[in-house]
Motif scaffolding. Structure first.
Motif, mmCIF file in Angstrom:
data_model
loop_
_atom_site.group_PDB
_atom_site.id
_atom_site.type_symbol
_atom_site.label_atom_id
_atom_site.label_comp_id
_atom_site.label_asym_id
_atom_site.label_seq_id
_atom_site.Cartn_x
_atom_site.Cartn_y
_atom_site.Cartn_z
ATOM 1 N N VAL A 176 1.139 19.445 2.588
ATOM 2 C CA VAL A 176 0.583 18.496 1.623
ATOM 3 C C VAL A 176 -0.088 17.344 2.353
ATOM 4 O O VAL A 176 -1.219 16.947 2.021
ATOM 5 C CB VAL A 176 1.690 17.976 0.683
ATOM 6 N N VAL A 177 0.600 16.789 3.335
ATOM 7 C CA VAL A 177 0.035 15.683 4.104
ATOM 8 C C VAL A 177 -1.238 16.122 4.820
ATOM 9 O O VAL A 177 -2.261 15.413 4.804
ATOM 10 C CB VAL A 177 1.070 15.148 5.111
ATOM 11 N N ASP A 178 -1.219 17.302 5.421
ATOM 12 C CA ASP A 178 -2.402 17.796 6.146
ATOM 13 C C ASP A 178 -3.597 17.949 5.201
ATOM 14 O O ASP A 178 -4.721 17.557 5.542
ATOM 15 C CB ASP A 178 -2.095 19.131 6.810
ATOM 16 N N ASP A 179 -3.357 18.535 4.028
ATOM 17 C CA ASP A 179 -4.462 18.719 3.078
ATOM 18 C C ASP A 179 -4.980 17.380 2.563
ATOM 19 O O ASP A 179 -6.195 17.199 2.368
ATOM 20 C CB ASP A 179 -4.015 19.581 1.905
ATOM 21 N N PHE A 180 -4.061 16.447 2.326
ATOM 22 C CA PHE A 180 -4.458 15.123 1.836
ATOM 23 C C PHE A 180 -5.308 14.417 2.886
ATOM 24 O O PHE A 180 -6.357 13.834 2.577
ATOM 25 C CB PHE A 180 -3.202 14.323 1.501
ATOM 26 N N VAL A 181 -4.886 14.501 4.150
ATOM 27 C CA VAL A 181 -5.648 13.877 5.237
ATOM 28 C C VAL A 181 -7.043 14.512 5.336
ATOM 29 O O VAL A 181 -8.055 13.793 5.467
ATOM 30 C CB VAL A 181 -4.902 14.033 6.569
ATOM 31 N N GLY A 182 -7.127 15.848 5.264
ATOM 32 C CA GLY A 182 -8.423 16.512 5.342
ATOM 33 C C GLY A 182 -9.364 16.079 4.239
ATOM 34 O O GLY A 182 -10.570 15.888 4.471
ATOM 35 N N TRP A 183 -8.813 15.924 3.037
ATOM 36 C CA TRP A 183 -9.656 15.489 1.898
ATOM 37 C C TRP A 183 -10.118 14.059 2.092
ATOM 38 O O TRP A 183 -11.294 13.724 1.872
ATOM 39 C CB TRP A 183 -8.858 15.643 0.607
ATOM 40 N N ILE A 184 -9.204 13.161 2.515
ATOM 41 C CA ILE A 184 -9.582 11.761 2.717
ATOM 42 C C ILE A 184 -10.649 11.641 3.802
ATOM 43 O O ILE A 184 -11.586 10.841 3.664
ATOM 44 C CB ILE A 184 -8.339 10.929 3.088
ATOM 45 N N ALA B 291 -16.265 9.033 -8.283
ATOM 46 C CA ALA B 291 -15.468 9.271 -7.080
ATOM 47 C C ALA B 291 -14.943 10.702 -7.037
ATOM 48 O O ALA B 291 -14.658 11.305 -8.078
ATOM 49 C CB ALA B 291 -14.297 8.288 -7.043
ATOM 50 N N PRO B 292 -14.802 11.279 -5.855
ATOM 51 C CA PRO B 292 -14.204 12.615 -5.712
ATOM 52 C C PRO B 292 -12.767 12.639 -6.245
ATOM 53 O O PRO B 292 -12.038 11.641 -6.152
ATOM 54 C CB PRO B 292 -14.224 12.868 -4.204
ATOM 55 N N LEU B 293 -12.363 13.786 -6.772
ATOM 56 C CA LEU B 293 -11.026 13.958 -7.338
ATOM 57 C C LEU B 293 -10.268 15.032 -6.577
ATOM 58 O O LEU B 293 -10.833 16.051 -6.176
ATOM 59 C CB LEU B 293 -11.106 14.365 -8.803
ATOM 60 N N LEU B 294 -8.963 14.809 -6.411
ATOM 61 C CA LEU B 294 -8.080 15.786 -5.774
ATOM 62 C C LEU B 294 -6.811 15.908 -6.610
ATOM 63 O O LEU B 294 -6.237 14.897 -7.026
ATOM 64 C CB LEU B 294 -7.704 15.333 -4.362
ATOM 65 N N PHE B 295 -6.379 17.148 -6.864
ATOM 66 C CA PHE B 295 -5.135 17.393 -7.596
ATOM 67 C C PHE B 295 -4.237 18.291 -6.743
ATOM 68 O O PHE B 295 -4.648 19.390 -6.347
ATOM 69 C CB PHE B 295 -5.415 18.053 -8.942
ATOM 70 N N LEU B 296 -3.031 17.819 -6.462
ATOM 71 C CA LEU B 296 -2.057 18.555 -5.674
ATOM 72 C C LEU B 296 -0.863 18.898 -6.561
ATOM 73 O O LEU B 296 -0.310 18.017 -7.223
ATOM 74 C CB LEU B 296 -1.579 17.716 -4.478
ATOM 75 N N GLN B 297 -0.451 20.156 -6.555
ATOM 76 C CA GLN B 297 0.562 20.607 -7.505
ATOM 77 C C GLN B 297 1.477 21.660 -6.887
ATOM 78 O O GLN B 297 1.006 22.666 -6.337
ATOM 79 C CB GLN B 297 -0.125 21.214 -8.739
ATOM 80 N N GLY B 298 2.789 21.445 -6.972
ATOM 81 C CA GLY B 298 3.752 22.444 -6.535
ATOM 82 C C GLY B 298 4.040 23.449 -7.629
ATOM 83 O O GLY B 298 4.108 23.091 -8.806
ATOM 84 N N ASP B 299 4.241 24.718 -7.254
ATOM 85 C CA ASP B 299 4.441 25.739 -8.285
ATOM 86 C C ASP B 299 5.893 25.841 -8.748
ATOM 87 O O ASP B 299 6.197 26.577 -9.680
ATOM 88 C CB ASP B 299 3.918 27.107 -7.819
#
Length: 450
Positions: A439-447, A373-381
Motif C-alpha cells: 500500500v505504501v509503495d503504491d501510494f508513493v508511486g502515485w504521489i 486533481a488526480p484521484l486514487l482509491f485504495l481498497q482491501g478485499d
C-alpha cells in the motif's frame, strides 16, 4: 516445553492497560462478584484458569470459555463475541501453536495473568484479571505496537505541533524525510470515530505506519488528533464540515508552511468517512495536487453502517447476540435517517442528527467527478465495512469517464489496509499489525506522478 510462570507484585494498573474491547458490549468494566482476596479462597490457580481459557478458545469450546467469567460479566457477553475475539487473533497470527509463556502479577489487588500465545506468524498477548474466586472479570488485548519493518527510523524526522483551529487546539505530528528538500506532502484525515493522530487501536497505528513509511520514501505528512478526540462538540454542531473538513483545511495550510515541503504538491488522503470528505476538502481548498480515498465509502453512510452490523452479528459459526439486538434496533433508526425523521441534536445510529443531515446534503461522488486533481482509491478485499463490491465498484462506475482516476485493490487487507486471513472481524484491529508495505509503495508511486 511448559509455559514460563512468573509472579510479580505491583501496586496499580492503568486504565489503558485494561482498555475495553470495542463493540456493542463493554465487558471490561464489570465489577468483581467476590471480594478481593488471596489464593487461600480460590478453587483453582488463576494461571491454570488462564491456560484453560486460552485452550478453550483455540479448540472452539466457546461455551466452556464463557463459563470461566464472573456471572455479572457472563451476562454481558456471549459465545459469538468470544468466537470473534479469537478470530481477531487468528486473522493476524494465523494458526494457534500454543501458549508460549504466562506471567502472574497483582494489580490493584487483583490477580492478573498475561498470556503470550504463539501463532504461525508470531506471538500475541492477552491479559486476564480475576476476582477472589478465580473467575475472569476483565479481559484485554495485550500486544504492544511495533514499527513496520519497511520503515527506516534513521530516514524519518518527527516533531509535534499544535494545530490551532477555532475554539480548539489539536495536537499534531509533522513527519518528514531526514534528507530531502522540496518534497511532496500528505495530510491524513480520519474516519468517523474519535481517533487520535495515529488512529491508535491498542496495538495498531494506521496513520503512524503511513507517515513513517512515506517519510522513509521521501514524502512528508501531517497527522493530527481529531476534533472529537480532543474537544467537546455539541451534537447540533457535529457536521461533516465541523468535525472533519474545516480542520483538514487548517492542516493543509500548515503543511504548506513546513520547511522542506513543496506547497504546490500537497495531497489529502482520507480514511473511511475521511475518504468521503476528501473531495469536499479538495474542492474547498482548490489547489491540491491529488486526492486519495483509503477505504472510502461510496454508498450512503447509514446503509454502510447497517451492513457492518449485520456482518458483525453473523460472521463465524455463532451469532453475536448483542450485535444482533443492535442491528434490529438500528434498522428502524436507519429508516428514520432515510426519511429525515430526526433532530439535529439527537444521537441516532450512534452519531448526531446534524452529521446525518450534513452527509445527506453532500454528494461526494458528484463533487469528486468535478475535481481537476488526480484521484486514487485504495481498497482491501477483506474489508467488510467498506467493500470492493458495494463501494469501490460504485466509485469506479460513477467516475469511469473522468480522467485518470486510479483504483487499487489488495488481496487479504482489511479496513485499516492491514493483512489478515479468514473472515474480517472488528477485534483484529487490536492485535499487533501494520499497514501493508505494498500500500505504501503504491501510494508513493502515485504521489510521485501527480
Amino acid at each position: 516445553m511448559p509455559p514460563v510462570r512468573r509472579r510479580t507484585v505491583v501496586t496499580s494498573v492503568s486504565t489503558a492497560a485494561l482498555s475495553a474491547v470495542a463493540g456493542c458490549t463493554d465487558f471490561l468494566s464489570q465489577e468483581s462478584d467476590g471480594e478481593q482476596g488471596t489464593d487461600a479462597n480460590r478453587s483453582e490457580p488463576v494461571t491454570d484458569v488462564a491456560m484453560s481459557f486460552v485452550n478453550d478458545l483455540a479448540d472452539a469450546r466457546f461455551e466452556s470459555a464463557l463459563k470461566r467469567f464472573a456471572p455479572s460479566v457472563r451476562e454481558e457477553i456471549g459465545v459469538g463475541q468470544l468466537e470473534q475475539i479469537w478470530l481477531g487473533y487468528t486473522a493476524v497470527g494465523g494458526a494457534f501453536d500454543g501458549i508460549a509463556a504466562t506471567e502472574e502479577t497483582v494489580m490493584s489487588g487483583h490477580d492478573t495473568i498475561d498470556v503470550t500465545m504463539a501463532f504461525d506468524h508470531g506471538e500475541h498477548g492477552l491479559r486476564l484479571v480475576f476476582d477472589a474466586e478465580s473467575r475472569i472479570f476483565e479481559f484485554a488485548f495485550n500486544d504492544a505496537y511495533e514499527r513496520p519493518t519497511y520503515v527506516d527510523p534513521s530516514a524519518v524526522d518527527e516533531r509535534d505541533i499544535d494545530l490551532e483551529t477555532d475554539e480548539c487546539s489539536l495536537g499534531g505530528t509533522v513527519t518528514t524525510p531526514s534528507n530531502g528538500d522540496n518534497v511532496p506532502g500528505v495530510v491524513l484525515v480520519h474516519g468517523s470515530g474519535k481517533a487520535n493522530r495515529d488512529v491508535q487501536q491498542v496495538a495498531t497505528r494506521m496513520f503512524k505506519d503511513l507517515a513513517d513509511g512515506l517519510a522513509t520514501q521521501g514524502i512528508a505528512t501531517l497527522r493530527y488528533d481529531k476534533r472529537t478526540h480532543t474537544c467537546e462538540v455539541a451534537p447540533a454542531d457535529h457536521t461533516l464540515d465541523r468535525v472533519t473538513v474545516d480542520d483538514a483545511l487548517v492542516a493543509i495550510e500548515r503543511l504548506r508552511t513546513v520547511d522542506g515541503v513543496d506547497g504546490d504538491r500537497i495531497v489529502v488522503a482520507g480514511h473511511s468517512m475521511g475518504g468521503m470528505a476528501a473531495p469536499r476538502i479538495a474542492d474547498r481548498d482548490g489547489n491540491l495536487a491529488g486526492v486519495a480515498g483509503l477505504a472510502a465509502p461510496a454508498r450512503p453512510f447509514h446503509e454502510m453502517v447497517l451492513d457492518q452490523l449485520e456482518h458483525q452479528a453473523t460472521v463465524g459459526d455463532r451469532t453475536w447476540e448483542g450485535m444482533s439486538e443492535r442491528y434490529e434496533e438500528w434498522s428502524d433508526d436507519v429508516a428514520r435517517i432515510r426519511d429525515g425523521d430526526y433532530d439535529p441534536d439527537e444521537i441516532i445510529v450512534g452519531l448526531p442528527g446534524a452529521l446525518w443531515a450534513s452527509l445527506e446534503s453532500y454528494d461526494h461522488i458528484e463533487v469528486a467527478g468535478k475535481l481537476d486533481a488526480p484521484l486514487l482509491f485504495l481498497q482491501g478485499d477483506r474489508d467488510y465495512q467498506v467493500t470492493v463490491e458495494d463501494d469501490l465498484e460504485l466509485w469506479r462506475s460513477e467516475l469511469g469517464d473522468r480522467s485518470v482516476p486510479e483504483f487499487k485493490t489488495y488481496d487479504g487487507l482489511n479496513h485499516l489496509l492491514m493483512p489478515g486471513e479468514g473472515p474480517a472481524v472488528v477485534f483484529e484491529s487490536f492485535v499487533r499489525n501494520n499497514v501493508a508495505e505494498r500500500v505504501v509503495d503504491d501510494f508513493v508511486g502515485w504521489i510521485d506522478d501527480v
